[in-house]
Design a protein around this motif. Sequence first.
Motif, PDB file in Angstrom:
ATOM      1  N   MET A   1      77.579  89.073   0.222  1.00  0.00           N
ATOM      2  CA  MET A   1      76.586  88.266   1.097  1.00  0.00           C
ATOM      3  C   MET A   1      75.479  87.936   0.428  1.00  0.00           C
ATOM      4  SD  MET A   1      75.675  90.330   4.596  1.00  0.00           S
ATOM      5  CE  MET A   1      74.300  89.453   4.962  1.00  0.00           C
ATOM      6  N   ASP A   2      74.647  87.002   0.874  1.00  0.00           N
ATOM      7  CA  ASP A   2      73.432  86.646   0.446  1.00  0.00           C
ATOM      8  C   ASP A   2      72.288  87.303   0.956  1.00  0.00           C
ATOM      9  OD1 ASP A   2      74.144  84.696  -1.074  1.00  0.00           O
ATOM     10  OD2 ASP A   2      73.844  83.034   0.102  1.00  0.00           O
ATOM     11  N   GLY A   3      71.271  87.432   0.425  1.00  0.00           N
ATOM     12  CA  GLY A   3      70.204  88.494   0.878  1.00  0.00           C
ATOM     13  C   GLY A   3      68.922  87.591   1.722  1.00  0.00           C
ATOM     14  N   ASP A   4      69.214  86.252   2.006  1.00  0.00           N
ATOM     15  CA  ASP A   4      68.325  85.543   2.522  1.00  0.00           C
ATOM     16  C   ASP A   4      68.647  85.368   4.062  1.00  0.00           C
ATOM     17  OD1 ASP A   4      70.250  84.174   2.377  1.00  0.00           O
ATOM     18  OD2 ASP A   4      69.613  82.534   1.296  1.00  0.00           O
ATOM     19  N   LEU A   5      69.311  85.983   4.801  1.00  0.00           N
ATOM     20  CA  LEU A   5      69.745  85.901   5.933  1.00  0.00           C
ATOM     21  C   LEU A   5      70.202  84.671   6.628  1.00  0.00           C
ATOM     22  CD1 LEU A   5      66.048  87.175   7.525  1.00  0.00           C
ATOM     23  CD2 LEU A   5      68.177  88.544   7.183  1.00  0.00           C
ATOM     24  N   GLN A   6      70.750  83.968   5.527  1.00  0.00           N
ATOM     25  CA  GLN A   6      71.538  82.610   5.658  1.00  0.00           C
ATOM     26  C   GLN A   6      73.082  82.912   6.299  1.00  0.00           C
ATOM     27  OE1 GLN A   6      70.258  79.967   2.253  1.00  0.00           O
ATOM     28  NE2 GLN A   6      70.541  78.867   4.234  1.00  0.00           N
ATOM     29  N   ASN A   7      73.583  84.261   5.749  1.00  0.00           N
ATOM     30  CA  ASN A   7      74.607  84.868   6.123  1.00  0.00           C
ATOM     31  C   ASN A   7      74.329  85.794   7.420  1.00  0.00           C
ATOM     32  OD1 ASN A   7      75.740  84.910   2.861  1.00  0.00           O
ATOM     33  ND2 ASN A   7      76.499  83.581   4.426  1.00  0.00           N
TER      34      ASN A   7
ATOM     35  N   PRO B   1      69.679  78.346   8.976  1.00  0.00           N
ATOM     36  CA  PRO B   1      68.808  77.973   7.693  1.00  0.00           C
ATOM     37  C   PRO B   1      67.983  78.696   7.117  1.00  0.00           C
ATOM     38  CG  PRO B   1      68.017  77.278  10.101  1.00  0.00           C
ATOM     39  CD  PRO B   1      69.457  77.985  10.091  1.00  0.00           C
ATOM     40  N   ARG B   2      67.458  78.595   5.953  1.00  0.00           N
ATOM     41  CA  ARG B   2      66.575  79.801   5.316  1.00  0.00           C
ATOM     42  C   ARG B   2      65.229  79.660   6.009  1.00  0.00           C
ATOM     43  NH1 ARG B   2      65.120  82.563   0.643  1.00  0.00           N
ATOM     44  NH2 ARG B   2      66.924  82.521  -0.730  1.00  0.00           N
ATOM     45  N   VAL B   3      64.672  80.694   6.535  1.00  0.00           N
ATOM     46  CA  VAL B   3      63.505  80.769   7.538  1.00  0.00           C
ATOM     47  C   VAL B   3      62.411  81.231   6.444  1.00  0.00           C
ATOM     48  CG1 VAL B   3      62.246  81.436   9.558  1.00  0.00           C
ATOM     49  CG2 VAL B   3      64.717  81.226   9.540  1.00  0.00           C
TER      50      VAL B   3
HETATM   51 MG    MG Z   1      70.519  80.844   0.746  1.00  0.00          MG
END
Ligand code: MG
Length: 312
Positions: A91-97, A196-198
């Motif tokens: 998974m992504d590490g940017d909290l989008q997932n 969304p990316r915060v």
């Molecule tokens: Mg992302």
Amino acid sequence: MTVSIVIPLYNEEDNVDILHQRLRETLDRLGLEYEILYVDDGSSDRTLAILEEIQAKDKRIVVLSLRRNFGQTAAFAAGFDFARGDVVVTMDGDLQNDPKDIPKLLELIKDNDLVSGWRRKRKDAFFTRRLPSILANWMISRVTGVKLHDYGCSLKAYRRDVIKNLKLYGEMHRFIPAVASWYGVRMAEVETTHYPRVRGKSKYGLSRTIKVLLDLITVKFLQSFSTKPLQFFGPIGLLSGALGFLVSLYLSIEKIFFGKPIGGRPLLLLGALLIIVGIQLIGMGLLGEMLVRVYHESQRKPIYVIKKVIGP
Ligand code: MG
Ligand code: UDP
């Protein structure tokens, strides 16, 4: 079932802590054995330092620190090489997932070899991200024959043997399902939440579409012709050569039997060109055939994949 979670991180200092907290909440509740592999893809901010702090407190965490920024695909590949679980979740590490979707994937992986997330309500910009992605997904499905809605979704689960058989290059991670389909895997898809990316910045823009397109050509070629390149180049070469031959034959008849000068005719150029292109293409196919043999034999890489052997 043991699970490895693989997460690539590039300059995500504002996301790491919350991400880890949310992951732990979900994973601890599942009550299975797990490890989390955080791959720091050469971040220049505090991402690695924060990861080290997290790791010091929890032995189920593995932090892989890459020497420089190699890109998301390479980061996934590093994680795959070190993962020990029966099932690997990316998974992504940017909290989008959302880590809360992981149990859904794990449920489905019991009867499948690969489960892909589908960001049905994707929260990204329309013109630069969603629109190209819709087109790309449609094209990838058509070209590879693997029907998924969302190749680009990082949230996916794989059985161990699927990824351990895989070599990833370029921006290839989105093509894992397509490449893996060659091995004959069972696939499922599940809708996942997308945010969304915060915090932090997205690392990609429109330019990625071109890379994806080029990778698609590679994948298609490897998928269909990697063990028989002459079958790919040969027909076009033969066609071109034959056309060239006919054109030249026609010109020769004109010259020999009717005594017409042909030196200045454009058709002469075309005929010669077609013949040369034909020979080149067939030559390329033959070279390819040799490369295929070197590739498979030097690596002792069979041209098939066995699921299991029954018998003594
Ligand atoms: Mg992302
Ligand atoms: N990422 C990475 N290396 C890179 C670019 C991105 O490890 O060179 C990571 C990034 O930290 C994030 C994930 O890959 O965890 C997805 O990146 P991003 O959110 O920028 O992509 P988007 O969601 O915009 O497609």
